[in-house]
Design a protein around this motif. Sequence first.
Motif, mmCIF file in Angstrom:
data_model
loop_
_atom_site.group_PDB
_atom_site.id
_atom_site.type_symbol
_atom_site.label_atom_id
_atom_site.label_comp_id
_atom_site.label_asym_id
_atom_site.label_seq_id
_atom_site.Cartn_x
_atom_site.Cartn_y
_atom_site.Cartn_z
ATOM 1 N N UNK A 1 0.824 -1.202 0.000
ATOM 2 C CA UNK A 1 0.000 0.000 0.000
ATOM 3 C C UNK A 1 0.859 1.254 0.000
ATOM 4 N N UNK A 2 0.347 2.283 -0.683
ATOM 5 C CA UNK A 2 0.946 3.612 -0.575
ATOM 6 C C UNK A 2 -0.138 4.541 -0.051
ATOM 7 N N UNK A 3 0.294 5.520 0.728
ATOM 8 C CA UNK A 3 -0.660 6.482 1.276
ATOM 9 C C UNK A 3 0.022 7.830 1.418
ATOM 10 N N UNK A 4 -0.768 8.850 1.598
ATOM 11 C CA UNK A 4 -0.255 10.196 1.768
ATOM 12 C C UNK A 4 -1.249 11.207 1.260
ATOM 13 N N UNK A 5 -0.763 12.420 1.006
ATOM 14 C CA UNK A 5 -1.634 13.464 0.483
ATOM 15 C C UNK A 5 -0.815 14.423 -0.358
ATOM 16 N N UNK A 6 -1.380 14.788 -1.503
ATOM 17 C CA UNK A 6 -0.759 15.772 -2.393
ATOM 18 C C UNK A 6 -1.509 17.088 -2.202
ATOM 19 N N UNK A 7 -0.750 18.139 -1.861
ATOM 20 C CA UNK A 7 -1.327 19.474 -1.654
ATOM 21 C C UNK A 7 -0.988 20.355 -2.838
ATOM 22 N N UNK A 8 -1.855 21.320 -3.085
ATOM 23 C CA UNK A 8 -1.623 22.296 -4.143
ATOM 24 C C UNK A 8 -0.522 23.261 -3.704
#
Length: 131
Positions: free
Chosen positions: A115-122
């Motif tokens: 699994x990969x997880x995280x968050x991409x922000x502008x």
Amino acid sequence: MKKLALIALVAFIGFTTQAQQAKITFKTDTVDYGTILKGSDGVRVFEFTNTGDAPLIITDVKSSCGCTVPKKPDGPIAPGASSSIEVKYDTNRIGPIRKTITVTSNASEPMVALKIKGEVKNDTGSVLERS
């Protein structure tokens, strides 16, 4: 007497034909990107070792969506040897990252889910908000 001889023969064959088997052991089954900015480097690596006693052959590596591109190692991995699976996520997609990579091999456990997880922000906002 014939039954006893047959049982002994079956037991002997069973002990002598124990197959060697590869075993894939990952350092971790989840990679956390954390919070990253849009357009950041999306490449991460899953490291593993063949802890079995036969060569490990990874036959397929698939992602749960087209935004994640996994790359399987070339050729067999010898017993005791290590290798890695490279995963590239498209960081131009803003929002949370929750993807699964399925690894298929000749190991004792033939399918493993990573699994990969995280968050991409502008990349907008003030300099203070980015730090």
